[in-house]
Structure formats: C-alpha cells, structure tokens
Design a protein around this motif. Structure first.
Motif, PDB file in Angstrom:
ATOM      1  N   UNK A  25       3.386  10.074  -9.647  1.00 35.12           N
ATOM      2  CA  UNK A  25       2.709  10.331 -10.923  1.00 35.12           C
ATOM      3  C   UNK A  25       2.021  11.693 -10.920  1.00 35.12           C
ATOM      4  N   UNK A  26       1.389  12.040  -9.799  1.00 33.15           N
ATOM      5  CA  UNK A  26       0.735  13.346  -9.705  1.00 33.15           C
ATOM      6  C   UNK A  26       1.744  14.479  -9.847  1.00 33.15           C
ATOM      7  N   UNK A  27       2.858  14.354  -9.149  1.00 34.10           N
ATOM      8  CA  UNK A  27       3.886  15.396  -9.208  1.00 34.10           C
ATOM      9  C   UNK A  27       4.526  15.479 -10.590  1.00 34.10           C
ATOM     10  N   UNK A  80       0.827  -1.213   0.000  1.00 32.99           N
ATOM     11  CA  UNK A  80       0.000   0.000   0.000  1.00 32.99           C
ATOM     12  C   UNK A  80       0.856   1.256   0.000  1.00 32.99           C
ATOM     13  N   UNK A  81       1.928   1.233   0.771  1.00 34.20           N
ATOM     14  CA  UNK A  81       2.832   2.390   0.789  1.00 34.20           C
ATOM     15  C   UNK A  81       3.489   2.595  -0.572  1.00 34.20           C
ATOM     16  N   UNK A  82       3.910   1.495  -1.206  1.00 30.63           N
ATOM     17  CA  UNK A  82       4.508   1.608  -2.541  1.00 30.63           C
ATOM     18  C   UNK A  82       3.504   2.190  -3.533  1.00 30.63           C
ATOM     19  N   UNK A  83       2.259   1.719  -3.468  1.00 30.02           N
ATOM     20  CA  UNK A  83       1.221   2.205  -4.381  1.00 30.02           C
ATOM     21  C   UNK A  83       0.939   3.692  -4.148  1.00 30.02           C
ATOM     22  N   UNK A  84       0.893   4.102  -2.886  1.00 30.45           N
ATOM     23  CA  UNK A  84       0.660   5.514  -2.587  1.00 30.45           C
ATOM     24  C   UNK A  84       1.812   6.379  -3.067  1.00 30.45           C
TER      25      UNK A  84
END
Length: 106
Positions: free
Chosen positions: A63-65, A53-57
């Motif tokens: 990607x957003x940045x 989950x941490x990797x996915x976040x």
C-alpha cells in the motif's frame, strides 16, 4: 544463545519464551543430544500467527509503494539494488553484540 542472538538479557528472553508458550505459540523441547539444553519450537498456532503478521506487513508495504509516484518507486528499487548487497556483507561479517549477563538461553 537465543538471548545473545537477539541482543537481550537472559531473563528477558526467558520471560518472552514463557509468554509465547503460555499463548500456545511456542513449546520447549528437549535437545536430542544434550539433556541440559531446552530448545524453543514454534507450534502450528505460532506459524499461523507469524504467517498472518508477514501477510499484514507485506500488504502495508504494498500500500505504501502503491501511493508513491512511479519515479519514486524506481528510485527506491535502484537504491535497494545498490544497498542490499552492502548490508548483507555488513551483517555477515559483523560481530554479534555481547549482552551483559547473557548466558545460554531457554
């Protein structure tokens, strides 16, 4: 204590802990010094789920940045540099919220 720390009612935290235990993500263990207390421990499977989950976040934020113009990334960096110490002080000094009916947690 766990319910109060997370700001939820005791029955809600107990149900959550039992679901995590049923999924093999957590286990209840005896407190080494107080037989009345049960501690919640994360299992190896729970650690794997948490790490994924941490990797996915992290990937999502990356990607957003990456989609932002460099000027916006710099502005966010400057804002975080200013805001983060303030938020840390607020969190460290703020009283914990009281939860109605919150006793000790499982």
């Amino acid at each position: 204590m766990l319910a109060a720390a997370e700001g939820v009612a005791q029955p809600s935290m107990t149900a959550l802990v039992h679901r995590l235990e049923a999924q093999g993500l957590a286990s209840l263990v005896d407190h080494p010094e107080d037989g009345r207390v049960r501690l919640v421990a994360i299992t190896d499977a729970g650690r794997e789920v948490l790490a994924e989950r941490r990797r996915a976040q992290c990937a999502w934020v990356t990607d957003l940045l990456a989609a932002l113009p460099e000027q916006d990334v710099r502005a966010l960096g400057e804002a975080m540099h200013t805001a983060l110490p303030i938020v840390r002080r607020m969190v460290q000094t703020a009283p914990r919220p009281r939860v109605p009916g919150g006793g000790s947690a499982s």
